[in-house]
Design a protein around this motif. Structure first.
Motif, PDB file in Angstrom:
ATOM      1  N   UNK A  66     -15.907   4.996   8.209  1.00  0.00           N
ATOM      2  CA  UNK A  66     -16.160   3.911   7.262  1.00  0.00           C
ATOM      3  C   UNK A  66     -14.908   3.574   6.454  1.00  0.00           C
ATOM      4  N   UNK A  67     -14.126   4.597   6.092  1.00  0.00           N
ATOM      5  CA  UNK A  67     -12.903   4.364   5.323  1.00  0.00           C
ATOM      6  C   UNK A  67     -11.892   3.561   6.134  1.00  0.00           C
ATOM      7  N   UNK A  68     -11.745   3.887   7.413  1.00  0.00           N
ATOM      8  CA  UNK A  68     -10.824   3.132   8.265  1.00  0.00           C
ATOM      9  C   UNK A  68     -11.290   1.687   8.426  1.00  0.00           C
ATOM     10  N   UNK A  69     -12.582   1.485   8.594  1.00  0.00           N
ATOM     11  CA  UNK A  69     -13.102   0.122   8.725  1.00  0.00           C
ATOM     12  C   UNK A  69     -12.824  -0.704   7.462  1.00  0.00           C
ATOM     13  N   UNK A  70     -13.026  -0.087   6.309  1.00  0.00           N
ATOM     14  CA  UNK A  70     -12.772  -0.791   5.047  1.00  0.00           C
ATOM     15  C   UNK A  70     -11.289  -1.130   4.904  1.00  0.00           C
ATOM     16  N   UNK A  71     -10.411  -0.209   5.305  1.00  0.00           N
ATOM     17  CA  UNK A  71      -8.974  -0.477   5.230  1.00  0.00           C
ATOM     18  C   UNK A  71      -8.589  -1.616   6.167  1.00  0.00           C
ATOM     19  N   UNK A  72      -9.160  -1.619   7.363  1.00  0.00           N
ATOM     20  CA  UNK A  72      -8.865  -2.712   8.297  1.00  0.00           C
ATOM     21  C   UNK A  72      -9.248  -4.055   7.698  1.00  0.00           C
ATOM     22  N   UNK A  73     -10.386  -4.115   7.036  1.00  0.00           N
ATOM     23  CA  UNK A  73     -10.854  -5.376   6.458  1.00  0.00           C
ATOM     24  C   UNK A  73      -9.884  -5.914   5.413  1.00  0.00           C
ATOM     25  N   UNK A  74      -9.502  -5.073   4.445  1.00  0.00           N
ATOM     26  CA  UNK A  74      -8.647  -5.568   3.355  1.00  0.00           C
ATOM     27  C   UNK A  74      -7.203  -5.754   3.812  1.00  0.00           C
ATOM     28  N   UNK A  75      -6.702  -4.889   4.696  1.00  0.00           N
ATOM     29  CA  UNK A  75      -5.306  -4.993   5.129  1.00  0.00           C
ATOM     30  C   UNK A  75      -5.095  -6.241   5.990  1.00  0.00           C
ATOM     31  N   UNK A  76      -6.022  -6.517   6.882  1.00  0.00           N
ATOM     32  CA  UNK A  76      -5.870  -7.686   7.739  1.00  0.00           C
ATOM     33  C   UNK A  76      -6.069  -8.971   6.946  1.00  0.00           C
ATOM     34  N   UNK A  77      -6.965  -8.937   5.955  1.00  0.00           N
ATOM     35  CA  UNK A  77      -7.110 -10.107   5.083  1.00  0.00           C
ATOM     36  C   UNK A  77      -5.818 -10.359   4.306  1.00  0.00           C
ATOM     37  N   UNK A  78      -5.211  -9.294   3.800  1.00  0.00           N
ATOM     38  CA  UNK A  78      -3.970  -9.424   3.030  1.00  0.00           C
ATOM     39  C   UNK A  78      -2.869 -10.055   3.878  1.00  0.00           C
ATOM     40  N   UNK A  79      -2.652  -9.535   5.070  1.00  0.00           N
ATOM     41  CA  UNK A  79      -1.566 -10.039   5.902  1.00  0.00           C
ATOM     42  C   UNK A  79      -1.859 -11.440   6.441  1.00  0.00           C
ATOM     43  N   UNK A  80      -3.123 -11.735   6.702  1.00  0.00           N
ATOM     44  CA  UNK A  80      -3.480 -13.073   7.174  1.00  0.00           C
ATOM     45  C   UNK A  80      -3.235 -14.114   6.090  1.00  0.00           C
ATOM     46  N   UNK A  81      -3.662 -13.819   4.866  1.00  0.00           N
ATOM     47  CA  UNK A  81      -3.462 -14.761   3.769  1.00  0.00           C
ATOM     48  C   UNK A  81      -1.978 -14.981   3.492  1.00  0.00           C
ATOM     49  N   UNK A  82      -1.198 -13.914   3.529  1.00  0.00           N
ATOM     50  CA  UNK A  82       0.232 -14.070   3.254  1.00  0.00           C
ATOM     51  C   UNK A  82       0.937 -14.827   4.384  1.00  0.00           C
ATOM     52  N   UNK A  83       0.484 -14.614   5.625  1.00  0.00           N
ATOM     53  CA  UNK A  83       1.077 -15.355   6.741  1.00  0.00           C
ATOM     54  C   UNK A  83       0.826 -16.851   6.604  1.00  0.00           C
ATOM     55  N   UNK A  84      -0.347 -17.219   6.087  1.00  0.00           N
ATOM     56  CA  UNK A  84      -0.676 -18.636   5.927  1.00  0.00           C
ATOM     57  C   UNK A  84       0.204 -19.319   4.892  1.00  0.00           C
TER      58      UNK A  84
END
Length: 394
Positions: A322-340
């Motif tokens: 569950x911890x890895x899944x939560x990290x994937x969610x916030x980390x990928x959101x962070x990098x996606x938003x910054x890439x945009x």
């Protein structure tokens, strides 16, 4: 006198007769003109405020009362009023100008010309989600679960001496891998390594030391005391695959071999988990230069976290999963938003090697971006940029 139309206009509850109106608006545009260039650049700054100019009158036996009331409504200090327009409906506006006139030859009538502007809304504080901070908080949760899984999965405390010796050999090999990281010597990583060796009988201390070293290395990269190599993770992404030889060499069905295989798996998962968490920390603190770089980091981190998530699921480690899944969610959101929010990386081609200053001016009309071009292309000297290279769009 204005023509009479039986359509009333109401301003702050005061009615007057509508004669004609006009609406004025458009766009706010900044015009940029450059020396030696014939073509300008126009920059849109948003919509202009809408202005409603109205002409009308009050008439009848009580025209004086209506006139004075309408004048008071136009001079009211209240911030915003409602104008009920016969064609446009209710509008939230301010009256910024009016002119009243009367004619002695035409009694019982007062003519008005009024200028209203849309009121709009006062801008409040804009909401901002600090996605990078969310990543760092979740990294802490992941690290705690990685350490917990190691302590649960290892049996070192009850292990025989031969098993402890194997573990000491694995950790010694880990020290060599850490020392070989691209920036290890620059960050004096060797001073942190001795604490890892010599504590195989204390799983908690071992886990804490390994996580501490990878975390310190990640923080040093984020601090940016020296420029990174072409690998933005500083070698941590490679460390996330550490220990394949250890897993291959430790298997068997006897109790001792099974115990050693379990300890090997726990040790490898600890190191890989600490490395992936450190990569997430580095990427959350990195100021990416282009959308391409941020997107590449996102895809790499997604793959690394996915491997750790599958490993936790296979081991039945629900909390770590569950911890890895939560990290994937916030980390990928962070990098996606910054890439945009970043410019794309594009190519350029010149007939001869140009100086960085001239190239920056030709591409951007801004010579101050020469250093950026040198860094993007890893140019050996700013006077000799590559003939075919990379630049940021815009």
């Amino acid at each position: 006198m204005f023509g009479y139309i039986a359509l009333p206009v109401i301003w702050r509850g005061i009615a007057f007769r509508f004669g004609e109106y006009s609406l004025r608006g458009g766009r706010r545009v900044a015009i940029h003109e450059f020396p030696t260039r014939d073509d300008p650049f126009t920059e849109d700054l948003g919509r202009k405020i809408r202005q409603y100019r109205m002409r009308g009158h009050v008439i009848g036996p009580l025209w004086e009362v209506s006139r004075d009331a309408l004048v008071s409504a136009c001079e009211d200090s209240a911030t915003v009023g409602t104008l009920v327009h016969p064609y446009l409906g209710p509008l939230q506006v301010r009256c910024v100008d009016y002119e009243m006139s009367e004619d002695k030859d035409n009694g019982q009538i007062a003519n008005f010309e009024l200028l209203f502007v849309e009121a709009g809304e006062e801008p409040g504080p804009s909401s901002f989600i600090n996605t990078a901070l969310s990543v760092l908080k979740q990294v802490e949760s992941v690290i705690a679960e990685v350490q917990s899984a190691f302590m649960i999965g290892t049996a070192l405390i009850q292990a025989p001496a031969a098993l402890l010796a194997s573990f000491t050999g694995w950790v010694t090999g880990l020290v060599g891998s850490l020392t070989a990281l691209p920036l290890a010597s620059t960050y004096s990583l060797s001073s942190l390594l001795p604490g890892i060796v010599g504590m195989p009988s204390d799983p908690a201390a071992t886990a804490g030391a390994i996580v501490g070293v990878t975390g310190a290395y990640a923080q040093a990269i984020v601090d940016g005391t020296v420029p990174l190599t072409s690998d933005p993770s500083g070698g941590l992404a490679d460390l996330a695959n550490w220990g394949a030889d250890i897993l291959a060499a430790n298997s068997g069905s006897t109790p001792t071999l099974a115990l050693r295989a379990a300890n090997a798996r726990a040790t490898v998962d600890l190191v890989r988990g600490a490395a992936v968490a450190a990569v997430a920390e580095v990427y959350a603190g990195t100021d990416w230069t282009s959308a391409n770089a941020a997107a590449a980091a996102r895809d790499q981190l997604a793959s690394l976290i996915d491997d750790r998530t599958l490993a936790a699921a296979a081991a039945g480690q629900d909390a770590l999963f569950a911890a890895w899944q939560a990290l994937a969610s916030v980390a990928l959101q962070d990098l996606t938003l910054r890439a945009q929010q970043l410019p794309q990386l594009v190519g350029y081609a010149r007939p001869a090697a140009p100086p960085a200053l001239a190239l920056a001016y030709r591409l951007y009309q801004d010579a101050t971006r020469a250093t950026q071009l040198v860094q993007l292309n890893d140019a050996p000297h700013p006077l000799f940029m590559p003939v075919i290279g990379k630049a940021l769009a815009g």
